[in-house]
Design a protein around this motif. Structure first.
Motif, short mmCIF file in Angstrom:
data_model
loop_
_atom_site.label_atom_id
_atom_site.label_comp_id
_atom_site.label_asym_id
_atom_site.label_seq_id
_atom_site.Cartn_x
_atom_site.Cartn_y
_atom_site.Cartn_z
N GLY A 265 42.30 39.69 44.33
CA GLY A 265 43.00 38.70 43.74
C GLY A 265 43.15 37.30 44.43
O GLY A 265 43.34 36.34 43.87
N HIS A 266 43.26 37.56 45.91
CA HIS A 266 43.12 36.18 46.59
C HIS A 266 41.76 35.45 46.32
O HIS A 266 41.98 34.05 46.23
CB HIS A 266 43.24 36.46 48.05
N ALA A 267 40.75 35.91 45.83
CA ALA A 267 39.47 35.25 45.92
C ALA A 267 39.72 34.33 44.58
O ALA A 267 39.22 33.27 44.34
CB ALA A 267 38.38 36.26 45.88
N VAL A 268 40.29 35.39 43.64
CA VAL A 268 40.62 34.76 42.17
C VAL A 268 41.53 33.34 42.49
O VAL A 268 41.31 32.34 41.55
CB VAL A 268 41.27 35.62 41.16
N GLU A 269 42.56 33.70 43.26
CA GLU A 269 43.60 32.54 43.33
C GLU A 269 42.70 31.06 43.94
O GLU A 269 42.78 30.15 43.49
CB GLU A 269 44.64 32.68 44.34
N GLN A 270 42.10 31.43 44.91
CA GLN A 270 41.12 30.53 45.71
C GLN A 270 40.05 29.58 44.69
O GLN A 270 40.04 28.64 44.76
CB GLN A 270 40.50 31.02 46.79
N THR A 272 40.34 29.54 41.57
CA THR A 272 40.53 28.93 40.45
C THR A 272 41.71 27.78 41.09
O THR A 272 42.40 27.11 40.60
CB THR A 272 41.60 29.51 39.65
N HIS A 273 41.76 27.57 42.49
CA HIS A 273 42.41 26.47 43.36
C HIS A 273 43.76 26.66 42.87
O HIS A 273 44.64 25.86 42.72
CB HIS A 273 41.82 25.01 42.78
N TYR A 274 44.38 27.88 42.88
CA TYR A 274 45.75 28.20 42.78
C TYR A 274 46.23 27.93 41.52
O TYR A 274 47.44 27.91 41.31
CB TYR A 274 46.44 27.85 43.75
N GLN A 275 45.20 27.93 40.39
CA GLN A 275 45.82 27.57 39.30
C GLN A 275 46.46 28.94 38.50
O GLN A 275 47.13 29.10 37.63
CB GLN A 275 44.61 27.26 38.16
N TRP A 276 45.41 29.96 38.94
CA TRP A 276 46.08 31.56 38.57
C TRP A 276 47.43 31.72 39.54
O TRP A 276 47.03 31.67 40.86
CB TRP A 276 45.15 32.41 38.81
N PRO A 277 48.45 32.14 39.07
CA PRO A 277 49.59 32.33 40.08
C PRO A 277 49.07 33.92 40.63
O PRO A 277 48.38 34.60 40.11
CB PRO A 277 50.67 32.96 39.01
N ILE A 323 35.72 32.57 35.02
CA ILE A 323 35.45 32.32 36.54
C ILE A 323 34.38 32.86 36.94
O ILE A 323 33.97 34.00 36.88
CB ILE A 323 36.77 32.56 37.30
N ASP A 324 33.41 32.09 37.55
CA ASP A 324 32.20 32.46 38.34
C ASP A 324 32.22 33.67 39.17
O ASP A 324 32.64 33.24 40.14
CB ASP A 324 31.45 31.00 38.71
N PRO A 325 31.57 34.80 38.94
CA PRO A 325 31.48 35.65 39.81
C PRO A 325 30.93 35.45 41.01
O PRO A 325 31.63 35.88 42.18
CB PRO A 325 30.54 36.91 39.23
N GLU A 326 30.00 34.42 41.29
CA GLU A 326 29.45 33.85 42.51
C GLU A 326 30.66 33.21 43.34
O GLU A 326 30.89 33.32 44.59
CB GLU A 326 28.22 33.04 42.44
N ALA A 327 31.29 32.36 42.62
CA ALA A 327 32.43 31.63 43.24
C ALA A 327 33.43 32.45 43.92
O ALA A 327 34.15 32.53 44.84
CB ALA A 327 33.20 30.66 42.20
N ILE A 328 33.88 33.69 43.18
CA ILE A 328 34.78 34.70 43.64
C ILE A 328 34.31 35.29 44.84
O ILE A 328 34.80 35.60 45.88
CB ILE A 328 35.16 35.79 42.38
N TYR A 329 33.23 35.84 44.70
CA TYR A 329 32.37 36.23 45.75
C TYR A 329 32.41 35.40 47.17
O TYR A 329 32.68 35.81 48.23
CB TYR A 329 30.98 36.70 45.56
N LEU A 369 32.49 42.09 38.66
CA LEU A 369 32.98 40.89 38.32
C LEU A 369 32.48 40.22 36.67
O LEU A 369 33.35 40.08 36.23
CB LEU A 369 32.68 39.76 39.33
N SER A 370 31.27 40.46 36.73
CA SER A 370 30.40 40.10 35.38
C SER A 370 30.95 40.91 34.22
O SER A 370 31.25 40.44 33.33
CB SER A 370 28.97 40.33 35.64
N ASP A 371 31.26 42.22 34.71
CA ASP A 371 31.80 43.07 33.27
C ASP A 371 33.20 42.75 33.11
O ASP A 371 33.47 43.18 32.10
CB ASP A 371 31.58 44.58 33.97
#
Ligand SMILES: NC(=O)c1ccc[n+]([C@@H]2O[C@H](COP(=O)([O-])OP(=O)(O)OC[C@H]3O[C@@H](n4cnc5c(N)ncnc54)[C@H](O)[C@@H]3O)[C@@H](O)[C@H]2O)c1
Ligand SMILES: [Zn+2]
Length: 373
Positions: A265-270, A272-277, A323-329, A369-371
């Protein structure tokens, strides 16, 4: 009668009281508070703050701007000035009326003003009721990162009035439900049953802020069962957090389980530059954690299936939508909990059986993440 949860904490024991309408009778509790300041924000002041402060003979209102971007040392300095102007002394009380942002800031100001004054939490979001108002963590953000300055400050009392949720935007309600669902999977299956049995907010589409009160738990039977259903759901979700923080008050061990879904979750927030709450990122993070648990054969596939169903039921996102899996990783790899670059996840062996797993291969995580695209 209010539901009462007693909490044993290193700084002193306290009670959490949960009751519909409890804020209308606040004067009963306020006798011992001395002079007080109700800290709230510009959104909550006209909805609940002004009437609440007016009901307390010795209370003043301190109103901060609304938003995480104001959870700063500058706002704390303003609060100290408000406390001095209101004549607060060591026998006085700071009352937080708001979501986690107000609670974290008011708590930090209460912990430090005159080396600590009495602190009462009145959470007004679902997240702050079941999560941030319990456990004593308070603090502010720095430009370099979130929650980098803070301390432990146990409240003297937490007062939860589900009636204030009637004004909460539906999106904020859903975000709080992500934490409720997390608590259900961590420790209390009955929470999941309660959530599933209540009407889904299916009439709402997308994730935009809705002008209507939340529909889940505002069922057609709302007059008879709705508020008591909400009280019971909140009580159970609070109890899960209380049980964990009582066993691990200073975050040395088990409290890490509360991070279920939060590494993703934190990685998705980051990413997306905190576009995702936070709550929406945690929603999809919970699904990623459940799928990873199953992929590592820690649990059966019914766990991710149940996770996906319940997230859909409350209207939380289940997909990463490009959202790019590599960016989340890459965002995950900067997590300070990944000691020395070793990955670290809270996963599930089943409902009520969290476990910590380290060194999951990168390919496995990228696949999960890809799935979820
Ligand atoms: N201390 C902890 O243990 C802990 C745990 C989890 C999160 N947090 C912190 O909590 C914060 C997030 O808290 P949050 O999700 O409650 O967000 P929030 O405090 O920003 O509140 C969300 C929004 O809802 C509005 N709002 C609040 N109550 C309302 C009501 N009854 N009616 C109408 N509008 C209302 C607020 O003004 C705000 O715009 C973050 O800063 C996070 O770091 C702390
Ligand atoms: Zn969270």
């Amino acid at each position: 009668m209010a539901e009462r949860i007693h909490v044993t904490a290193p700084g002193g024991d306290y009670d959490i009281l949960i009751e519909s309408g409890i804020l209308k009778n606040l004067a009963i509790y306020a006798g011992a508070w001395g002079k007080s300041v109700v800290v709230t924000n510009t959104t909550i002041a006209p909805l609940h703050g002004e009437s609440l402060a007016a009901s307390l003979p010795k209370a003043k209102l301190a109103v901060v701007p609304d938003g995480e971007q104001y959870k700063t040392l500058e706002t704390i300095a303003q609060l100290y000035a408000d406390f001095i102007a209101a004549g607060l002394d060591r026998g006085s009380t700071v009352i937080a009326l708001g979501g986690g942002v107000v609670g974290d800031m008011a708590g930090f100001a209460a912990a430090t003003y005159m080396r600590g004054v009495r602190f009462v939490q009145i959470p007004t979001t679902l997240l702050s009721m079941v999560d941030s108002s319990v456990g004593g963590k308070v603090g502010v953000d720095l430009p370099q990162g979130k929650n980098l300055v803070g301390s432990f400050k146990q409240p003297d009392m937490v007062l939860i009035d589900p009636d204030v949720l009637d004004t909460l935007p539906a999106r904020e309600w859903r975000c709080g439900m992500a934490e409720v669902i997390k608590h259900g999977f961590l420790a209390d299956e009955s929470i999941l049953d309660m959530v599933n049995k209540n009407p889904s907010p299916s009439s709402e589409t997308g994730f935009s802020i809705q002008p209507h009160p939340p529909t889940a738990f505002a069922s057609p039977q709302a007059e008879r069962g709705g508020q008591s259903g909400k009280v019971e759901l909140i009580r159970r979700a609070v109890q899960v957090k209380v049980d964990v923080v009582q066993r691990d008050p200073f975050e040395k061990g088990e409290r890490a389980h509360l991070n279920l879904g939060h590494t993703f979750g934190h990685a998705v927030e980051q990413a997306t530059h905190y576009q995702w709450p936070h709550g929406e990122a945690v929603g999809v993070g919970l699904l990623a954690a459940a799928r990873l648990s199953s992929a590592l054969n820690l649990c059966d596939s019914d766990i991710p299936e149940r996770m996906e169903d319940i997230l859909a039921h409350v209207g939380l996102p289940r997909r990463l939508n490009g959202i790019d899996p590599e960016a989340i990783y890459a965002a995950m790899a900067t997590d300070k909990k990944w000691l020395g670059g070793h990955s670290r996840f809270v996963l599930l062996r089943g409902v009520g059986q969290p476990t910590i797993v380290e060194d999951v291969p990168k390919e496995t995580i990228i696949q999960i993440l890809s799935d979820l695209q």
